[in-house]
Design a protein around this motif. Structure first.
Motif, PDB file in Angstrom:
ATOM      1  N   GLY A  10       0.805  -1.207   0.000  1.00  0.00           N
ATOM      2  CA  GLY A  10       0.000   0.000   0.000  1.00  0.00           C
ATOM      3  C   GLY A  10       0.838   1.255   0.000  1.00  0.00           C
ATOM      4  O   GLY A  10       1.925   1.301  -0.522  1.00  0.00           O
ATOM      5  N   GLY A  11       0.324   2.300   0.602  1.00  0.00           N
ATOM      6  CA  GLY A  11       1.010   3.580   0.594  1.00  0.00           C
ATOM      7  C   GLY A  11       1.888   3.813   1.794  1.00  0.00           C
ATOM      8  O   GLY A  11       2.441   4.895   1.937  1.00  0.00           O
ATOM      9  N   ALA A  12       2.011   2.840   2.669  1.00  0.00           N
ATOM     10  CA  ALA A  12       2.823   3.054   3.862  1.00  0.00           C
ATOM     11  C   ALA A  12       4.295   3.126   3.488  1.00  0.00           C
ATOM     12  O   ALA A  12       4.743   2.511   2.542  1.00  0.00           O
ATOM     13  N   LYS A  13       5.028   3.879   4.239  1.00  0.00           N
ATOM     14  CA  LYS A  13       6.463   4.031   4.005  1.00  0.00           C
ATOM     15  C   LYS A  13       7.209   3.568   5.247  1.00  0.00           C
ATOM     16  O   LYS A  13       6.787   3.825   6.360  1.00  0.00           O
ATOM     17  N   ARG A  14       8.334   2.899   5.019  1.00  0.00           N
ATOM     18  CA  ARG A  14       9.173   2.552   6.159  1.00  0.00           C
ATOM     19  C   ARG A  14       9.861   3.817   6.635  1.00  0.00           C
ATOM     20  O   ARG A  14      10.178   4.709   5.857  1.00  0.00           O
ATOM     21  N   ALA A  15      10.138   3.869   7.926  1.00  0.00           N
ATOM     22  CA  ALA A  15      10.816   5.032   8.503  1.00  0.00           C
ATOM     23  C   ALA A  15      12.257   5.106   8.043  1.00  0.00           C
ATOM     24  O   ALA A  15      12.853   6.170   8.015  1.00  0.00           O
ATOM     25  N   ASP A  16      12.834   3.975   7.673  1.00  0.00           N
ATOM     26  CA  ASP A  16      14.194   3.945   7.161  1.00  0.00           C
ATOM     27  C   ASP A  16      14.262   2.906   6.055  1.00  0.00           C
ATOM     28  O   ASP A  16      13.293   2.237   5.759  1.00  0.00           O
ATOM     29  N   SER A  30      -9.382  12.999  -2.823  1.00  0.00           N
ATOM     30  CA  SER A  30      -9.687  12.602  -4.204  1.00  0.00           C
ATOM     31  C   SER A  30      -8.959  11.309  -4.583  1.00  0.00           C
ATOM     32  O   SER A  30      -9.493  10.493  -5.345  1.00  0.00           O
ATOM     33  N   THR A  31      -7.777  11.109  -4.052  1.00  0.00           N
ATOM     34  CA  THR A  31      -7.038   9.871  -4.319  1.00  0.00           C
ATOM     35  C   THR A  31      -7.710   8.693  -3.626  1.00  0.00           C
ATOM     36  O   THR A  31      -7.877   7.624  -4.224  1.00  0.00           O
ATOM     37  N   VAL A  32      -8.103   8.895  -2.380  1.00  0.00           N
ATOM     38  CA  VAL A  32      -8.803   7.834  -1.640  1.00  0.00           C
ATOM     39  C   VAL A  32     -10.066   7.421  -2.390  1.00  0.00           C
ATOM     40  O   VAL A  32     -10.319   6.225  -2.611  1.00  0.00           O
ATOM     41  N   GLU A  33     -10.850   8.405  -2.808  1.00  0.00           N
ATOM     42  CA  GLU A  33     -12.095   8.105  -3.524  1.00  0.00           C
ATOM     43  C   GLU A  33     -11.822   7.381  -4.839  1.00  0.00           C
ATOM     44  O   GLU A  33     -12.537   6.442  -5.193  1.00  0.00           O
ATOM     45  N   ALA A  34     -10.780   7.809  -5.558  1.00  0.00           N
ATOM     46  CA  ALA A  34     -10.450   7.175  -6.838  1.00  0.00           C
ATOM     47  C   ALA A  34     -10.022   5.728  -6.630  1.00  0.00           C
ATOM     48  O   ALA A  34     -10.440   4.832  -7.381  1.00  0.00           O
ATOM     49  N   VAL A  35      -9.200   5.471  -5.623  1.00  0.00           N
ATOM     50  CA  VAL A  35      -8.744   4.098  -5.353  1.00  0.00           C
ATOM     51  C   VAL A  35      -9.923   3.229  -4.933  1.00  0.00           C
ATOM     52  O   VAL A  35     -10.088   2.106  -5.438  1.00  0.00           O
ATOM     53  N   GLN A  36     -10.750   3.730  -4.040  1.00  0.00           N
ATOM     54  CA  GLN A  36     -11.884   2.933  -3.572  1.00  0.00           C
ATOM     55  C   GLN A  36     -12.876   2.652  -4.708  1.00  0.00           C
ATOM     56  O   GLN A  36     -13.360   1.532  -4.847  1.00  0.00           O
ATOM     57  N   PHE A  37     -13.141   3.655  -5.542  1.00  0.00           N
ATOM     58  CA  PHE A  37     -14.027   3.464  -6.691  1.00  0.00           C
ATOM     59  C   PHE A  37     -13.433   2.408  -7.638  1.00  0.00           C
ATOM     60  O   PHE A  37     -14.123   1.505  -8.101  1.00  0.00           O
ATOM     61  N   ALA A 126       1.620  -6.845 -10.900  1.00  0.00           N
ATOM     62  CA  ALA A 126       0.513  -7.755 -11.196  1.00  0.00           C
ATOM     63  C   ALA A 126      -0.828  -7.103 -10.866  1.00  0.00           C
ATOM     64  O   ALA A 126      -1.789  -7.223 -11.632  1.00  0.00           O
ATOM     65  N   ILE A 127      -0.886  -6.411  -9.748  1.00  0.00           N
ATOM     66  CA  ILE A 127      -2.126  -5.715  -9.373  1.00  0.00           C
ATOM     67  C   ILE A 127      -2.444  -4.643 -10.417  1.00  0.00           C
ATOM     68  O   ILE A 127      -3.574  -4.554 -10.920  1.00  0.00           O
ATOM     69  N   LEU A 128      -1.452  -3.836 -10.751  1.00  0.00           N
ATOM     70  CA  LEU A 128      -1.663  -2.767 -11.728  1.00  0.00           C
ATOM     71  C   LEU A 128      -2.044  -3.332 -13.095  1.00  0.00           C
ATOM     72  O   LEU A 128      -2.932  -2.790 -13.772  1.00  0.00           O
ATOM     73  N   ARG A 142      -5.194   9.126 -11.269  1.00  0.00           N
ATOM     74  CA  ARG A 142      -5.403   9.437  -9.845  1.00  0.00           C
ATOM     75  C   ARG A 142      -5.469   8.149  -9.044  1.00  0.00           C
ATOM     76  O   ARG A 142      -4.839   8.020  -8.002  1.00  0.00           O
ATOM     77  N   ALA A 143      -6.218   7.170  -9.520  1.00  0.00           N
ATOM     78  CA  ALA A 143      -6.317   5.884  -8.813  1.00  0.00           C
ATOM     79  C   ALA A 143      -4.969   5.171  -8.833  1.00  0.00           C
ATOM     80  O   ALA A 143      -4.544   4.609  -7.819  1.00  0.00           O
ATOM     81  N   ARG A 144      -4.286   5.209  -9.952  1.00  0.00           N
ATOM     82  CA  ARG A 144      -2.975   4.558 -10.065  1.00  0.00           C
ATOM     83  C   ARG A 144      -1.982   5.152  -9.086  1.00  0.00           C
ATOM     84  O   ARG A 144      -1.141   4.464  -8.533  1.00  0.00           O
ATOM     85  N   SER A 145      -2.081   6.437  -8.813  1.00  0.00           N
ATOM     86  CA  SER A 145      -1.132   7.098  -7.904  1.00  0.00           C
ATOM     87  C   SER A 145      -1.331   6.687  -6.452  1.00  0.00           C
ATOM     88  O   SER A 145      -0.442   6.858  -5.632  1.00  0.00           O
ATOM     89  N   GLY A 146      -2.507   6.140  -6.133  1.00  0.00           N
ATOM     90  CA  GLY A 146      -2.799   5.727  -4.757  1.00  0.00           C
ATOM     91  C   GLY A 146      -2.331   4.352  -4.497  1.00  0.00           C
ATOM     92  O   GLY A 146      -2.209   3.818  -3.454  1.00  0.00           O
TER      93      GLY A 146
END
Length: 146
Positions: A10-16, A30-37, A126-128, A142-146
């Motif tokens: 997902g969009g989480a980032k490691r601290a290091d 808008s990104t959240v809505e695009a990904v969920q849609f 594979a998901i993309l 927009r959805a791809r960026s999320g």
């Protein structure tokens, strides 16, 4: 914490760069809505959650055939597990703490595996690819960026 070579889903980032704690990810509404849609459209277009999960997994196996042996459950079972994890991630995107917890949950389920950056990148591809194949123009930048 995730294993040293593991990549965060997902969009989480490691601290290091060495598998430290995940940081919270913040997305524009808008990104959240695009990904969920997009995720809902993907599942609907294929007719079922299982079919959507199976398409992602078969696309992943096409990209990295040698990983098929890591999946001991039936394809249907694993497809449903994958989709459950993705549902947790996509529905949590508007709450950074919930998203972090959802991503960590998925990560912890894979601690016994050596999930390397290249393997994670192949799964992301594979998901993309599955989303692009299924939704074409409905899979927006927009959805791809999320």
């Amino acid at each position: 914490d995730m294993p040293p070579q593991a990549a965060p889903p997902g969009g989480a980032k490691r601290a290091d760069g060495e598998g430290g704690a995940l940081q919270e990810a913040h997305f524009e509404r808008s990104t959240v809505e695009a990904v969920q849609f997009t995720w809902n459209a993907f599942t609907s277009q294929l007719g079922s959650t299982e079919a959507a999960g199976r398409l992602v997994l078969s696309t992943f196996f096409d990209l990295v055939p040698e990983v098929q042996g890591l999946f001991s459950d039936s394809k249907s079972s694993h497809a449903l597990k994958f989709m459950s994890g993705m549902r947790g991630i996509t529905t949590s995107m508007d709450d950074p703490q919930d998203l972090k917890a959802a991503v960590e949950h998925v990560g912890f389920q894979h601690l016994s595996l050596e999930v390397t950056e290249p393997l994670f990148s192949s799964f992301t591809a594979a998901i993309l690819d599955a989303l692009t194949l299924t939704l074409a123009d409905q899979f927006t930048p927009r959805a791809r960026s999320g």
